[in-house]
Enzyme design. Sequence first.
Site, PDB file in Angstrom:
ATOM      1  N   GLU A 177       0.816  -1.221   0.000  1.00  0.00           N
ATOM      2  CA  GLU A 177       0.000   0.000   0.000  1.00  0.00           C
ATOM      3  C   GLU A 177       0.848   1.268   0.000  1.00  0.00           C
ATOM      4  O   GLU A 177       1.242   1.755   1.055  1.00  0.00           O
ATOM      5  CB  GLU A 177      -0.952   0.017   1.213  1.00  0.00           C
ATOM      6  N   LYS A 219      -2.478  -1.986  -3.161  1.00  0.00           N
ATOM      7  CA  LYS A 219      -3.531  -1.126  -2.593  1.00  0.00           C
ATOM      8  C   LYS A 219      -3.104   0.322  -2.749  1.00  0.00           C
ATOM      9  O   LYS A 219      -2.409   0.875  -1.885  1.00  0.00           O
ATOM     10  CB  LYS A 219      -3.765  -1.478  -1.117  1.00  0.00           C
TER      11      LYS A 219
END
Length: 332
Positions: A177, A219
């Site tokens: 992420e 992500k």
Amino acid sequence: MNLAKLESTAREMVSGGRGILAMDESTGTCTSRFDKLGVPSTEENRLSYRSMLVTAEGLSEFISGAILFDETIRQSVNGDTPFATYLNDAGIVPGIKVDTGAKALAGHPGEKVTEGLDGLRERLQEYVSLGARFAKWRAVITIGDGIPSDACLMANAHGLARYAALCQEADVVPIVEPEVLMDGGHSIEQCRDVTHRTLKTVFQQLDNQGVVLSGIVLKPNMVLSGKECTEQAGVDEVARQTVDCFLDCVPASVPGVAFLSGGQTDEQATQHLNKMNQLGLNLPWYLTFSYGRALQQAPMKAWSGDNSKTVEVHQQILQRAEVNALASQGAV
Ligand code: 13P
């Protein structure tokens, strides 16, 4: 490393018209969300609220995975069944946030680097024994005057790659992420450029550390105008710019992209995802969601510390989960 297992878990997380529920707020973040509702952030309250979220009947129709915080993976749903067991039995893959937060990057005012590599191999073993099948590590990139610096991008990408390699060694799927924040007055073009630089650096580092891309989930942020920018890009432009940027930076072997909501309104987060999936491009990866706020704002408000509101909380989380599951298929 059991690659077949990693690949099948990663696919389960991003496919089938489902997405991920991020419910891994650290105690500090959870406290600031509860504060806004005037609810004391006690361990008991956090447990009651999170138990309510996961017990919504039929949640697994829309939700493929749930990210837990360290406190939660050690707790039991309503005091009965451990969270990871409960989720697994319900058809939802349990995951765990393993970074220890973004700290000031030395020598780089206004920039942060995410920490948590020390002891991570051992912590992963414990989380596996508690039932975790995937993990999450969030790097934070700020757009501002002269930033992000290459030093910040490199440090964060290196951390993400070292984390991802350790996860794969433990047969845990890493959610990678890198979040370029919406905060600031920057234009959508600036966000696109910084997101491009960030993703390029992240994939270089993942390659360097030998991370197998078919066994990760990315992500990222969407490509958006800064929150304080006077000119706000519309839904079509956000969808187009995001997909264009990703086609340039994200290798086809990545099974799926599960976006964070990052402070968008519930409606925007849904519309943007829906539009990307409606562009009719033959994209190599699934595009779905891994939302925290855009899934939880409504149910958390419905709860507001009142444990008799189970029906309302369930209604709200199911509604938010269903509409985003539809958006992951371009069907809103
Ligand atoms: P938001 O969707 O609220 O940005 O949270 C997602 C998340 O897990 C951030 O790490």
